[in-house]
Design a protein around this motif. Structure first.
Motif, PDB file in Angstrom:
ATOM      1  N   HIS A   1       0.869  -1.189   0.000  1.00 37.07           N
ATOM      2  CA  HIS A   1       0.000   0.000   0.000  1.00 37.07           C
ATOM      3  C   HIS A   1       0.893   1.222   0.000  1.00 37.07           C
ATOM      4  N   ASP A   2       0.541   2.192  -0.821  1.00 36.89           N
ATOM      5  CA  ASP A   2       1.338   3.406  -0.920  1.00 36.89           C
ATOM      6  C   ASP A   2       0.395   4.593  -0.736  1.00 36.89           C
ATOM      7  N   ASP A   3       0.693   5.442   0.240  1.00 39.91           N
ATOM      8  CA  ASP A   3      -0.155   6.624   0.492  1.00 39.91           C
ATOM      9  C   ASP A   3       0.157   7.736  -0.450  1.00 39.91           C
TER      10      ASP A   3
END
Length: 83
Positions: free
Chosen positions: A81-83
């Motif tokens: 997951h990448d914000d």
């Protein structure tokens, strides 16, 4: 070699040299004892025994090897997951 100098505070008077160095250098007691036994630690300009009791105001000189750089290796981890 890295050379360090420190003065024994009044609160540490009466403490053993190896225990004082362990706390001051953030190393295990046996590592501090090894430095003293190898002649890399001097108290008031003279080599000392690891069991020596320190006095307030004692000047301690320490010569120790440069820290080794260790390359951290590990598996490549996928980004979940990448914000």
């Amino acid at each position: 070699m890295t050379r360090e100098t420190m003065e024994v505070p009044a609160a540490s008077a009466g403490e053993r040299l190896d225990h004082f160095l362990s706390a001051a250098l953030s190393v295990r007691v046996d590592e501090a004892r090894g430095l003293v036994e190898a002649g890399q630690v001097r108290v008031r300009g003279r080599t000392a025994a690891p069991l020596r009791r320190l006095s307030a105001g004692d000047v301690i000189e320490i010569e120790r090897p440069e820290p080794r750089r260790v390359l951290a290796l590990g598996p490549d981890l996928p980004v979940l997951h990448d914000d």
